[in-house]
Motif scaffolding. Structure first.
Motif, short mmCIF file in Angstrom:
data_model
loop_
_atom_site.label_atom_id
_atom_site.label_comp_id
_atom_site.label_asym_id
_atom_site.label_seq_id
_atom_site.Cartn_x
_atom_site.Cartn_y
_atom_site.Cartn_z
N GLU A 211 0.93 -1.26 0.02
CA GLU A 211 0.19 -0.01 0.02
C GLU A 211 0.81 1.35 0.10
O GLU A 211 0.43 2.13 -0.81
CB GLU A 211 -0.64 -0.07 1.33
CG GLU A 211 -1.74 1.23 1.16
CD GLU A 211 -2.76 1.29 0.11
OE1 GLU A 211 -3.28 2.52 -0.05
OE2 GLU A 211 -3.23 0.51 -0.47
N LYS A 212 1.80 1.37 0.83
CA LYS A 212 3.04 2.27 0.84
C LYS A 212 3.43 2.55 -0.67
O LYS A 212 3.51 3.64 -1.00
CB LYS A 212 4.16 2.12 2.02
CG LYS A 212 5.06 3.17 1.76
CD LYS A 212 6.14 2.86 2.81
CE LYS A 212 7.14 3.69 2.83
NZ LYS A 212 8.38 3.45 3.76
N ARG A 213 3.84 1.37 -1.37
CA ARG A 213 4.45 1.45 -2.56
C ARG A 213 3.62 2.11 -3.71
O ARG A 213 3.67 2.90 -4.52
CB ARG A 213 5.22 0.26 -3.07
CG ARG A 213 6.30 -0.26 -2.36
CD ARG A 213 6.92 -1.25 -3.28
NE ARG A 213 6.12 -2.53 -3.08
CZ ARG A 213 6.05 -3.27 -2.14
NH1 ARG A 213 6.95 -3.44 -1.24
NH2 ARG A 213 5.23 -4.61 -2.29
N ARG A 214 2.14 1.71 -3.35
CA ARG A 214 1.07 2.14 -4.14
C ARG A 214 0.90 3.69 -4.15
O ARG A 214 0.54 4.22 -5.20
CB ARG A 214 -0.33 1.33 -3.96
CG ARG A 214 -1.29 1.51 -5.03
CD ARG A 214 -2.68 1.22 -4.24
NE ARG A 214 -3.07 2.02 -3.31
CZ ARG A 214 -3.48 3.36 -3.58
NH1 ARG A 214 -3.86 3.95 -4.68
NH2 ARG A 214 -3.92 4.07 -2.38
N ARG A 215 0.73 4.02 -2.97
CA ARG A 215 0.55 5.47 -2.60
C ARG A 215 2.01 6.29 -3.12
O ARG A 215 1.66 7.41 -3.85
CB ARG A 215 0.59 5.85 -1.11
CG ARG A 215 -0.86 5.29 -0.44
CD ARG A 215 -0.84 6.12 0.79
NE ARG A 215 0.09 5.81 1.64
CZ ARG A 215 -0.06 4.47 2.53
NH1 ARG A 215 -0.92 3.85 2.54
NH2 ARG A 215 0.92 4.50 3.29
N GLU A 216 2.96 5.73 -2.99
CA GLU A 216 4.20 6.48 -3.73
C GLU A 216 4.23 6.64 -5.04
O GLU A 216 4.45 7.41 -5.91
CB GLU A 216 5.44 5.72 -3.17
CG GLU A 216 5.81 5.96 -1.91
CD GLU A 216 7.06 5.11 -1.25
OE1 GLU A 216 7.50 4.09 -2.01
OE2 GLU A 216 7.50 5.40 -0.07
N TRP A 217 3.76 5.37 -5.62
CA TRP A 217 3.54 5.45 -7.04
C TRP A 217 2.72 6.24 -7.71
O TRP A 217 2.88 7.09 -8.54
CB TRP A 217 3.25 3.89 -7.58
CG TRP A 217 2.96 3.71 -8.95
CD1 TRP A 217 4.00 3.51 -9.99
CD2 TRP A 217 1.71 4.00 -9.83
NE1 TRP A 217 3.45 3.49 -11.34
CE2 TRP A 217 2.16 3.69 -11.08
CE3 TRP A 217 0.43 4.05 -9.26
CZ2 TRP A 217 1.13 3.84 -12.22
CZ3 TRP A 217 -0.65 4.37 -10.41
CH2 TRP A 217 -0.26 3.97 -11.73
N GLU A 218 1.57 6.53 -6.91
CA GLU A 218 0.52 7.23 -7.36
C GLU A 218 0.83 8.75 -7.17
O GLU A 218 0.56 9.63 -8.03
CB GLU A 218 -0.80 7.01 -6.37
CG GLU A 218 -2.06 8.13 -6.62
CD GLU A 218 -2.77 7.74 -8.09
OE1 GLU A 218 -3.08 8.79 -8.75
OE2 GLU A 218 -2.64 6.71 -8.62
N GLU A 220 4.03 9.91 -7.55
CA GLU A 220 4.75 9.95 -8.78
C GLU A 220 4.24 10.07 -9.79
O GLU A 220 4.50 10.90 -10.84
CB GLU A 220 5.98 8.71 -8.43
CG GLU A 220 7.06 8.76 -9.92
CD GLU A 220 8.00 10.16 -9.55
OE1 GLU A 220 8.46 10.10 -10.64
OE2 GLU A 220 7.92 10.40 -8.53
N ARG A 221 3.09 9.23 -10.12
CA ARG A 221 2.45 9.47 -11.40
C ARG A 221 1.67 10.66 -11.26
O ARG A 221 1.73 11.25 -12.59
CB ARG A 221 1.37 8.49 -11.32
CG ARG A 221 0.54 8.30 -12.65
CD ARG A 221 -0.71 7.36 -12.27
NE ARG A 221 -1.64 7.89 -11.53
CZ ARG A 221 -2.54 8.84 -11.86
NH1 ARG A 221 -2.47 9.56 -13.04
NH2 ARG A 221 -3.32 9.49 -10.99
N GLN A 222 1.22 11.38 -10.33
CA GLN A 222 0.63 12.82 -10.40
C GLN A 222 1.56 13.90 -10.61
O GLN A 222 1.43 14.69 -11.33
CB GLN A 222 -0.15 13.06 -8.98
CG GLN A 222 -1.30 12.25 -8.67
CD GLN A 222 -2.05 12.35 -7.26
OE1 GLN A 222 -1.39 13.22 -6.55
NE2 GLN A 222 -2.91 11.70 -7.20
N ARG A 223 2.77 13.56 -9.95
CA ARG A 223 3.91 14.40 -10.02
C ARG A 223 4.33 14.53 -11.58
O ARG A 223 4.52 15.66 -12.28
CB ARG A 223 5.16 14.18 -9.22
CG ARG A 223 6.32 15.42 -9.59
CD ARG A 223 7.54 14.62 -8.54
NE ARG A 223 8.19 13.41 -9.32
CZ ARG A 223 8.74 13.48 -10.28
NH1 ARG A 223 9.09 14.74 -10.83
NH2 ARG A 223 9.41 12.62 -10.82
#
Length: 308
Positions: A211-218, A220-223
């Motif tokens: 879940e942490k990696r998913r949030r970080e990915w999200e 990063e995707r937004q950035r």
């Protein structure tokens, strides 16, 4: 799960060290040589009955969730190098699992191998003490040499593990003498039951990490998306500016040409009739050559940065 499985294994082909490689893969996770097949299935049968009686059902992994099987290194002393065995040992298409409550635990029973110095005799390798029986009277030929080679030991190892992706937990019971596993079955069942909370905790940790990696990915995707939007806006602004400058240049050029024709027509009107006709024909040809210069139309077709 074991009914008829031994016969399927026995009919499979034999690879190095006589390990069996059956043609089917939806079988109990047992990896042994042909000589150990009966003993291995007897131990596994007793273990599975014990687990069932204790309230822990055993089955091939159900298809409604992803489970992975821990790799098997059959070497008694694995060492630091990866076991690049060829041909590879048999492996099932679905892990064998025991369920302690809702927690799945993987089970693999396999035979150990040990490395001995060996010599090739005919089409097989033999340990040096066995190879000596076949030594020619004239001695071993010069091209004959010895190499380290793995041999099946007749001793079993039970490997239990976490079958959940993203987790790592393995425990083994290794026989020092053939037949010891059957003496340890009651303790093994107790230890498997005790391992369930630990595996459940590992699964929770893994899910939190996922879940942490998913949030970080999200994030990063937004950035990246925001940077891409900025880049597109800057590009649209630059393209709009460049096109507007071109339209302004065309407008100026159009005005200069229109002024030329207007001035020329005014001057032609003062010429004698014959000269005026010639001059007007020349102006008509000039207009046809230059073509239509409609800078206003170009401005109306121009798209600003927000329209791009």
């Amino acid at each position: 799960m074991l009914v008829g499985a031994a016969e399927v294994f026995a009919s499979g082909r034999q690879i190095e060290q006589d390990f069996l490689k059956p043609g089917k893969r939806q079988l109990a996770d047992v990896v042994v040589s042909k000589g150990m097949l009966g003993a291995a299935f007897a131990v596994f049968d007793e273990l599975l009955h014990g687990l069932e009686q204790a309230g822990y059902p055993v089955m091939l992994a159900p298809k409604d969730r992803t489970y992975w099987r821990s790799a098997v290194d059959e070497r008694e002393s694995p060492g630091k190098l990866v076991n690049r065995r060829h041909p590879a040992l048999w492996s099932p298409s679905r892990p064998t699992l025991v369920f302690v409550g809702t927690v799945a635990i993987g089970l693999t029973l396999f035979e150990l191998t040990e490395t001995k110095e060996a010599r090739r005799v005919g089409d097989q390798y033999l340990p040096l003490d066995q190879a000596e029986k076949y030594r020619p009277r004239s001695g071993w030929p010069q091209w004959s040499w010895t190499i380290p080679h793995a041999f099946a030991t007749g001793r079993l190892c039970l490997q239990v593990y976490s079958p959940y992706p993203g987790t790592h937990w393995i425990h083994r019971w290794v026989e020092r003498r053939p037949g010891e596993l059957r003496q340890w079955i009651a303790r093994i069942i107790r230890d498997i039951a005790k391992a369930a909370p630990r595996i459940a905790s590992l699964v929770e940790d893994s899910e939190r990490e996922a879940e942490k990696r998913r949030r970080e990915w999200e994030l990063e995707r937004q950035r990246v998306e925001e940077q891409e939007q900025i880049r597109r806006r800057e590009k649209a602004k630059a393209e709009a500016t460049q096109q507007l400058l071109e339209i302004m240049e065309r407008w100026g050029e159009s005005q200069r040409i229109q002024d030329f024709f207007s001035g020329a027509e005014n001057s032609v009107s003062n010429l004698p009739e014959a000269a005026r006709c010639i001059a007007m024909d020349k102006l008509a040809q000039a207009r046809e050559l230059v073509g239509e210069l409609d800078a206003l139309k170009a401005l109306l077709e121009w798209k600003g940065p927000r329209e791009r």
